[in-house]
Design an enzyme around this catalytic site. Structure first.
Site, PDB file in Angstrom:
ATOM      1  N   ASN A  62       0.853  -1.184   0.000  1.00 26.77           N
ATOM      2  CA  ASN A  62       0.000   0.000   0.000  1.00 26.77           C
ATOM      3  C   ASN A  62       0.892   1.238   0.000  1.00 26.77           C
ATOM      4  O   ASN A  62       2.123   1.122   0.029  1.00 26.77           O
ATOM      5  CB  ASN A  62      -0.948  -0.016   1.207  1.00 26.77           C
ATOM      6  CG  ASN A  62      -0.201  -0.074   2.535  1.00 26.77           C
ATOM      7  OD1 ASN A  62       0.949   0.358   2.640  1.00 26.77           O
ATOM      8  ND2 ASN A  62      -0.838  -0.602   3.560  1.00 26.77           N
TER       9      ASN A  62
ATOM     10  N   ASP B 167     -11.644  -3.772   0.966  1.00 23.49           N
ATOM     11  CA  ASP B 167     -10.541  -3.167   1.704  1.00 23.49           C
ATOM     12  C   ASP B 167      -9.992  -1.948   0.964  1.00 23.49           C
ATOM     13  O   ASP B 167      -9.666  -0.932   1.586  1.00 23.49           O
ATOM     14  CB  ASP B 167      -9.440  -4.203   1.917  1.00 23.49           C
ATOM     15  CG  ASP B 167      -8.312  -3.690   2.781  1.00 23.49           C
ATOM     16  OD1 ASP B 167      -8.485  -3.646   4.020  1.00 23.49           O
ATOM     17  OD2 ASP B 167      -7.259  -3.309   2.235  1.00 23.49           O
TER      18      ASP B 167
END
Length: 380
Positions: free
Chosen positions: A56, A260
């Protein structure tokens, strides 16, 4: 990202842990099936090295990748058990479909170049469903250290795919006593009571026909900073063959990864920083999503404490041929704002503009207090 192709299944799926030793098997599916049936109590272990593409913006591994790995391991464990008493040579139409993820915390971050290992083991079986406990560890191959990053209980329902119709099948009983069988039974009874209290999904999918709108009609107004509307994020995804189980329905891992991502987008929009997943307060999968469906994932902030942000995520599935749509899944994700060193930051307050947002905020506050009390009870 793990891709469930036939080649992958024939070459890589069978990493089985016996005591502390690895066994790696390269076998055709037919012989592999007989090996699995000979010892249905063996846990399923999937392992892969995580790479920069899995990270991420904070540099940690994207929570969606971990969820997807967990679900794939759980699906394999559940499906092999459901077929353990089936003597036919072709069971590709019979598979376990994910129905629920119990509350799960992201205990520690996982980093690039570590080995992600998911171990799935069945802990409870009812007539039509089964609970699979999945533990995820991160192995550092340079230091030899291993950390537990995630532990979750995933529920599956056994389906027989007959003439393109899913029929619920009967799950074989466990041939062994698992030490956590009582925990699974308690969760099962709790969910039965909840279903009796609320028989319907309290969401109208027709309110979210994003696919029917033009691009210019979406987000055409500038929402005030810090409001619920300003945090709203929408993703659209066409379910492809690589997203599906063998029975041509989207995997739970595919949906959880998208959920998510949507939750992280809402966190980033509100906090103006990187937002990472800290925990998930249950994910329910109400109905399987077919191959070729258009799914819309909608996320928005509902509650904020000083260091965490609750986001409500919905998955709407639409049949692009008939136009019919339904709510496929809902969940609450809890995000944390972090700086460049992955240290938590204070989250800006949420501006509430109507009575509905205030009601949802208070409900979120109650969930937050319940979660805090539950964590305190575990430590005492």
């Amino acid at each position: 990202m793990l891709e469930p192709s036939s080649q992958r299944y024939s070459e890589d799926i069978c990493c089985v842990l016996k005591e502390t030793k690895w066994r790696y098997t390269r076998s055709p599916i037919s012989s592999l099936h007989s090996q699995i049936n000979s010892n249905p109590a063996d846990p399923v272990i999937l392992a892969r090295r995580v790479v920069p593409d899995d990270a991420n913006p904070a540099g940690n591994i994207h929570g969606g990748h971990i969820l997807q790995l967990m679900e794939e391991a759980g699906h394999i464990a559940a499906t092999k058990h459901c077929n353990s008493q089936n003597n036919t040579s072709d069971n590709t139409n019979n598979a376990a479909y994910m129905a629920r993820l119990e509350h799960m915390d992201f205990l520690q971050p996982m980093f690039v170049y570590e080995i992600a290992q998911a171990k799935a083991e069945i802990i409870y079986v009812s007539q039509h469903s089964l609970a699979v406990e999945v533990n995820v560890t991160a192995d550092n191959i340079y230091t030899g250290t291993r950390r537990l990053t995630n532990r979750g209980i995933l529920w599956y329902v056994y389906f027989n795919n007959v003439n393109q119709r899913l029929d619920i099948g009967k799950v074989p009983p466990l041939s062994y006593n698992h030490p956590k069988q009582q925990e699974g039974r308690q969760l099962y009874e709790k969910r039965k009571q909840e279903r009796q209290i609320s028989k319907e999904i309290p969401i109208n999918a027709n309110n979210y026909d994003i696919a029917g709108q033009t691009v210019s009609s979406i987000n055409t107004t500038q929402e005030a900073e810090g409001t619920v509307a300003a945090s709203e994020s929408i993703l659209a995804h066409l379910v492809m063959p690589s997203d599906c189980y063998e029975i041509k329905y989207a995997t739970g891992g595919c949906l959880m990864k998208l959920m998510d991502t949507a939750a992280a987008m809402s966190g980033i929009k509100h906090c103006k920083t990187v937002a990472v997943t800290a925990s998930i307060n249950d994910i329910d999968f109400y109905k399987p999503v077919k191959l070729g469906s258009l799914i819309t994932i909608k996320s928005r902030a509902t509650f904020i404490s000083t260091k965490s942000m609750e986001t409500h995520v919905q998955v709407i599935a639409k049949d692009i041929r008939t136009g019919s749509q339904f709510v496929a899944s809902t969940a609450f994700f809890y995000m944390v704002s972090v700086d460049n060193n992955c240290m938590p930051l204070r989250i800006p307050p949420l501006v509430l503009t109507n009575d509905e947002e205030k009601r949802l905020f208070e409900e979120g506050r109650q969930r937050y207090e319940n979660r805090k009390n539950s964590q305190m009870n575990k430590t005492n």
